[in-house]
Design a protein around this motif. Structure first.
Motif, mmCIF file in Angstrom:
data_model
loop_
_atom_site.group_PDB
_atom_site.id
_atom_site.type_symbol
_atom_site.label_atom_id
_atom_site.label_comp_id
_atom_site.label_asym_id
_atom_site.label_seq_id
_atom_site.Cartn_x
_atom_site.Cartn_y
_atom_site.Cartn_z
ATOM 1 N N PHE A 216 82.407 -64.615 70.991
ATOM 2 C CA PHE A 216 80.710 -64.181 71.153
ATOM 3 C C PHE A 216 80.010 -65.236 70.610
ATOM 4 O O PHE A 216 79.977 -65.556 69.464
ATOM 5 C CB PHE A 216 80.651 -62.821 70.644
ATOM 6 C CG PHE A 216 79.216 -62.243 70.643
ATOM 7 C CD1 PHE A 216 78.947 -62.029 71.889
ATOM 8 C CD2 PHE A 216 78.433 -62.113 69.572
ATOM 9 C CE1 PHE A 216 77.513 -61.489 72.328
ATOM 10 C CE2 PHE A 216 77.094 -61.492 69.690
ATOM 11 C CZ PHE A 216 76.758 -61.339 71.006
ATOM 12 N N VAL A 217 78.980 -65.502 71.603
ATOM 13 C CA VAL A 217 78.091 -66.697 71.227
ATOM 14 C C VAL A 217 76.723 -66.283 71.447
ATOM 15 O O VAL A 217 76.636 -65.453 72.495
ATOM 16 C CB VAL A 217 78.298 -67.890 72.161
ATOM 17 C CG1 VAL A 217 77.281 -69.179 71.926
ATOM 18 C CG2 VAL A 217 79.649 -68.330 72.014
ATOM 19 N N VAL A 218 75.816 -66.380 70.411
ATOM 20 C CA VAL A 218 74.492 -66.254 70.476
ATOM 21 C C VAL A 218 73.634 -67.538 70.276
ATOM 22 O O VAL A 218 73.864 -68.384 69.195
ATOM 23 C CB VAL A 218 73.887 -65.020 69.266
ATOM 24 C CG1 VAL A 218 72.305 -64.865 69.657
ATOM 25 C CG2 VAL A 218 74.537 -63.753 69.658
ATOM 26 N N MET A 219 72.812 -67.697 71.162
ATOM 27 C CA MET A 219 71.971 -69.065 71.139
ATOM 28 C C MET A 219 70.318 -68.736 71.269
ATOM 29 O O MET A 219 70.024 -67.645 71.775
ATOM 30 C CB MET A 219 72.542 -69.993 71.864
ATOM 31 C CG MET A 219 73.919 -70.385 71.805
ATOM 32 S SD MET A 219 74.459 -71.454 73.032
ATOM 33 C CE MET A 219 74.617 -70.578 74.505
ATOM 34 N N SER A 220 69.591 -69.961 71.106
ATOM 35 C CA SER A 220 68.413 -70.046 71.674
ATOM 36 C C SER A 220 68.301 -70.859 72.643
ATOM 37 O O SER A 220 67.086 -71.047 73.390
ATOM 38 C CB SER A 220 67.257 -70.288 70.317
ATOM 39 O OG SER A 220 67.669 -71.658 69.931
ATOM 40 N N ARG A 221 69.344 -71.359 72.980
ATOM 41 C CA ARG A 221 69.278 -72.464 73.901
ATOM 42 C C ARG A 221 69.519 -72.091 75.546
ATOM 43 O O ARG A 221 70.591 -71.153 75.786
ATOM 44 C CB ARG A 221 70.385 -73.578 73.624
ATOM 45 C CG ARG A 221 70.179 -74.624 74.561
ATOM 46 C CD ARG A 221 71.175 -75.891 74.025
ATOM 47 N NE ARG A 221 70.969 -77.211 74.919
ATOM 48 C CZ ARG A 221 70.109 -77.875 74.607
ATOM 49 N NH1 ARG A 221 69.119 -77.545 73.688
ATOM 50 N NH2 ARG A 221 69.981 -78.989 75.139
ATOM 51 N N ASN A 222 68.805 -72.444 76.593
ATOM 52 C CA ASN A 222 68.844 -72.160 77.935
ATOM 53 C C ASN A 222 70.115 -73.130 78.328
ATOM 54 O O ASN A 222 70.812 -73.905 77.702
ATOM 55 C CB ASN A 222 67.726 -72.202 78.545
ATOM 56 C CG ASN A 222 66.850 -71.301 78.225
ATOM 57 O OD1 ASN A 222 67.100 -70.065 78.412
ATOM 58 N ND2 ASN A 222 65.517 -71.656 78.060
ATOM 59 N N LEU A 223 70.750 -72.752 79.496
ATOM 60 C CA LEU A 223 71.630 -73.392 80.146
ATOM 61 C C LEU A 223 71.153 -74.462 81.029
ATOM 62 O O LEU A 223 71.207 -74.720 82.128
ATOM 63 C CB LEU A 223 72.652 -72.669 81.031
ATOM 64 C CG LEU A 223 73.921 -73.199 81.516
ATOM 65 C CD1 LEU A 223 74.808 -74.212 80.697
ATOM 66 C CD2 LEU A 223 74.831 -72.185 82.081
ATOM 67 N N THR A 224 70.323 -75.702 80.291
ATOM 68 C CA THR A 224 69.842 -76.781 80.861
ATOM 69 C C THR A 224 69.944 -77.795 80.001
ATOM 70 O O THR A 224 70.580 -77.922 78.856
ATOM 71 C CB THR A 224 68.328 -76.631 80.697
ATOM 72 O OG1 THR A 224 67.579 -76.555 79.460
ATOM 73 C CG2 THR A 224 67.869 -75.255 81.524
ATOM 74 N N PHE A 225 69.529 -79.030 80.407
ATOM 75 C CA PHE A 225 69.672 -80.409 79.666
ATOM 76 C C PHE A 225 68.411 -80.505 78.703
ATOM 77 O O PHE A 225 68.213 -81.775 78.415
ATOM 78 C CB PHE A 225 69.844 -81.389 80.530
ATOM 79 C CG PHE A 225 71.262 -81.358 81.204
ATOM 80 C CD1 PHE A 225 72.541 -81.476 80.596
ATOM 81 C CD2 PHE A 225 71.290 -81.262 82.702
ATOM 82 C CE1 PHE A 225 73.699 -81.407 81.069
ATOM 83 C CE2 PHE A 225 72.598 -80.994 83.287
ATOM 84 C CZ PHE A 225 73.855 -81.222 82.620
ATOM 85 N N ASP A 226 67.726 -79.469 78.395
ATOM 86 C CA ASP A 226 66.545 -79.695 77.701
ATOM 87 C C ASP A 226 66.985 -80.126 76.261
ATOM 88 O O ASP A 226 68.038 -79.703 75.661
ATOM 89 C CB ASP A 226 65.960 -78.327 77.513
ATOM 90 C CG ASP A 226 64.694 -78.423 76.491
ATOM 91 O OD1 ASP A 226 63.473 -79.030 76.862
ATOM 92 O OD2 ASP A 226 64.533 -78.145 75.223
ATOM 93 N N ARG A 227 66.490 -81.040 75.662
ATOM 94 C CA ARG A 227 66.890 -81.623 74.218
ATOM 95 C C ARG A 227 65.997 -81.183 72.989
ATOM 96 O O ARG A 227 65.856 -81.702 72.050
ATOM 97 C CB ARG A 227 66.586 -83.105 74.336
ATOM 98 C CG ARG A 227 67.131 -83.953 75.350
ATOM 99 C CD ARG A 227 68.984 -83.869 75.172
ATOM 100 N NE ARG A 227 69.243 -84.651 74.137
ATOM 101 C CZ ARG A 227 70.482 -84.897 73.889
ATOM 102 N NH1 ARG A 227 71.168 -84.572 74.798
ATOM 103 N NH2 ARG A 227 70.823 -85.786 72.928
ATOM 104 N N SER A 228 65.123 -79.982 73.383
ATOM 105 C CA SER A 228 64.825 -79.202 72.099
ATOM 106 C C SER A 228 65.509 -79.066 71.108
ATOM 107 O O SER A 228 66.682 -78.750 71.331
ATOM 108 C CB SER A 228 63.606 -78.213 72.671
ATOM 109 O OG SER A 228 62.934 -78.853 73.455
ATOM 110 N N TRP A 229 65.244 -78.622 69.977
ATOM 111 C CA TRP A 229 66.046 -77.970 68.763
ATOM 112 C C TRP A 229 66.175 -76.696 68.849
ATOM 113 O O TRP A 229 65.245 -75.799 69.092
ATOM 114 C CB TRP A 229 65.219 -78.469 67.527
ATOM 115 C CG TRP A 229 65.286 -79.809 67.129
ATOM 116 C CD1 TRP A 229 65.033 -80.848 68.223
ATOM 117 C CD2 TRP A 229 64.876 -80.256 65.734
ATOM 118 N NE1 TRP A 229 65.047 -82.138 67.315
ATOM 119 C CE2 TRP A 229 64.985 -81.812 65.861
ATOM 120 C CE3 TRP A 229 64.601 -79.946 64.625
ATOM 121 C CZ2 TRP A 229 64.489 -82.597 65.080
ATOM 122 C CZ3 TRP A 229 64.556 -80.853 63.609
ATOM 123 C CH2 TRP A 229 64.443 -82.348 63.720
#
Length: 608
Positions: free
Chosen positions: A138-151
């Motif tokens: 199970f994974v929880v993230m703040s990251r979208n499935l894009t190549f954005d390089r933000s933290w």
């Protein structure tokens, strides 16, 4: 744990999703707000081939084909409708992604007067080994499935047979149940998608997930927001309690890291009544958000933003910014840590679909000072600190224009209109196709154009649109929407339920990659994972008139390699069968090889 300059603390998407050693993907359900189709292809390579998401296979059509073929029926990915990015280099293989994706268009909220967002970034994954043993993640993230390089921030935990805490898994099941309701009958392979999700939910309902952490022990809770009756009511959480006299409303330390803010949320955190003695409050956000605040909203906070000179040298000097959502609250010795997709905004807390995780620990292990020392890469004043202290006066004005916001709204509205497309043969152009697209009850709009995926044809948005002279590989459920106003242009992919696809469309996509004998040889060698076989086959087929003409060693060597592969990795043999089914040109795949494969499968009783 949180140091951005530490290789141990930093991670990438592929390492989070990669199957454990000896296991392969069984099925997976993911969610994201925005979606890059090329990033989804990279995830397919990670899950299908256990390769890094930045692998060179992203430039190898053979590898991409093999990965997509392996996992396209094993993944369901949900995203916000109207937030699929137009690929920079569309390929025929992109149509294999259609069967994975479900767009979610939440209805307008009457109180807000706008659409809530489908905003969680999660994965629920099942892996299986050759013996049939399964593991779950199970994974929880703040990251979208894009190549954005933000933290961003990520968290993953695996199933464990050593503990019994399956009650903590129930919110994950509730979340999956909610996702099933968003697979509408118009979705591509709707029944298969629902069955995959329900099957995964049934698998994990008796599974216990474990943190295996010295800092947190097993103190965690999964918090899905906005999913209906089983949603966690985040507005009632102790983090947001502001009731005078309520013991939950006060704290010794508060750290809020959020890229986007609402003034009301920060002002509530700032209330003097919430502070215990020597209280410290820290806000880490983007400079562009500071303009939403008054000085009186944050006079009890110390505020930080990324330094202007923080540049990502690997991405054409693109500026970075934070995208992580982290909340740390300490009261006496108790520490509450929240992370996931929820911004410090009213909509995120009260209206959106989000996914958060709560972790509990003690002051001796983690607190605000320790967290900030990690994030700052040492003391706040150290030159290595990527952040600097700022005030409301340092706000950077938003660059997005009212025009752009209007265009975004038009796309949101369009995603909530009933729409359908029908494909038929183009009688005036042999071998070509035409598409009729219907948008229910809309008026023509000269600001928006519609185009079939990977086609240069463009029509103004209207209730009835027709496209003709289309190639088979331009037939897709993906349609490019371009919205223009003044100097602003927004391009997105939306999905339109489409009927009438030719039966050989997927075969045509495969043939666009395996287009000659050399690429077929490359595919077989890739599947079997043998450079010797590759060079042998290439030498035979290039240097002689027949595929295995006068060969005394190629056939036995190939058969031996296939036999070994069938024992070690039987799934790879099915990959060969897929290509034999999709590629019909005998000039590409000679009868000799088909006969070899049939004999092999019959001998070993391999189902095809």
């Amino acid at each position: 744990m949180f140091r951005p300059d530490s290789n141990q603390d930093r991670t990438d998407y592929s390492s989070i999703l990669m199957p454990p050693d000896g296991y392969r993907l069984d099925r997976a359900v993911g969610t994201t707000y925005s979606l890059d189709l090329e990033a989804l292809t990279a995830v397919a390579i990670c899950l299908g081939l256990s390769e890094e998401t930045d692998s060179k296979l992203m430039q190898n059509p053979i590898g991409m084909l093999n990965a997509l073929q392996k996992v396209s029926d094993k993944i369901v990915l949900f995203c916000e409708a109207g937030q699929i990015k137009v690929p920079t280099k569309p390929t025929a293989l992109s149509i294999l992604l259609e069967k994975m994706i479900v767009e979610v268009a939440l209805p307008k909220d009457r109180q807000l007067g706008r659409y809530p967002s489908f905003h969680p970034k999660t994965w629920v994954l099942a892996y299986v080994n050759a013996e049939g043993d399964k593991k779950y993640r199970f994974v929880v993230m703040s990251r979208n499935l894009t190549f954005d390089r933000s933290w961003d921030i990520s968290f993953a935990m695996d199933s464990s047979e050593n503990i019994r805490q399956k009650k903590k898994t129930q919110p994950i099941c509730d979340f999956l149940d909610y996702l099933v309701t968003n697979v509408h009958n118009t979705s591509n392979n709707a029944g298969k998608k629902r069955n995959l999700i329900r099957g995964l939910c049934a698998d994990i309902k008796d599974v216990s997930f474990s943190l295996e952490s010295k800092i947190f022990g097993e103190n965690f809770e999964v918090l899905p927001l906005g999913i209906g009756k089983n949603a966690y009511q985040m507005q009632d959480d102790i983090l947001f309690c502001k009731e005078k006299g309520n013991a939950n409303s006060t704290f010794n330390e508060l750290v809020v890291m959020s890229p986007f803010l609402s003034e009301s949320v920060i002002a509530d955190f700032n209330l003097t009544d919430r502070a215990l003695s020597d209280c410290k409050r820290t806000l880490i956000t983007r400079r562009s958000e500071l303009g939403k605040l008054k000085t009186s909203d944050v006079d009890n906070f110390t505020i930080y933003a990324l330094k202007d000179e923080i540049i990502d040298e690997l991405t054409d000097k693109k500026k970075q910014d934070i995208h992580a959502k982290i909340y740390l609250r300490r009261k006496y010795s108790d520490v509450d840590l929240y992370l996931g997709s929820m911004n410090a905004s009213y909509s995120a807390i009260n209206k959106n679909v989000e996914m958060m995780l709560w972790l509990g620990t003690k002051n001796m292990y983690l607190n605000g000072d320790k967290f900030l020392e990690d994030i700052f890469c040492g003391p706040a004043g150290d030159v290595k600190n990527p952040f600097e202290q700022v005030t409301v006066a340092d706000a950077v004005l938003e660059t997005e224009s009212d025009n752009r916001n209007l265009l975004e709204q038009k796309i949101k509205d369009l995603c909530r209109v009933k729409r359908q497309a029908v494909i038929s043969e183009d009688n005036e152009n042999v071998g070509k196709y035409k598409i009729v697209v219907e948008f229910g009850g809309i008026e023509s709009d000269s600001a928006i154009t519609v185009s079939p995926f990977n086609s240069k044809q463009e029509q103004l948005l209207a209730e009835h649109i027709e496209f003709s002279e289309l190639e088979i590989l331009q037939l897709s459920e993906f349609y490019e929407i371009t919205a223009r106003s003044g100097d602003d242009t927004i391009r997105r992919i939306i999905m339109i339920p489409t009927n009438g696809f030719p039966d050989d469309r997927e075969s045509a996509a495969v043939n666009s990659v395996v287009k000659d004998r050399a690429s077929f040889v490359e595919y077989i060698a890739f599947v079997l994972g043998d450079d010797y076989i590759a060079s042998m086959l290439e030498g035979k087929q290039m240097g002689e008139s027949g595929f295995f003409c006068n060969s005394s060693d190629a056939m036995p060597a190939l058969y031996e390699k296939m036999l070994k592969t069938s024992v070690d990795e039987p799934e790879r043999i099915k990959d060969i069968g897929y290509i034999l089914k999709m590629v019909t040109d005998n000039e590409i795949i000679p009868d000799e090889f088909r006969e070899l494969y049939e004999t092999f499968c019959n001998t070993l009783k391999i189902r095809r």
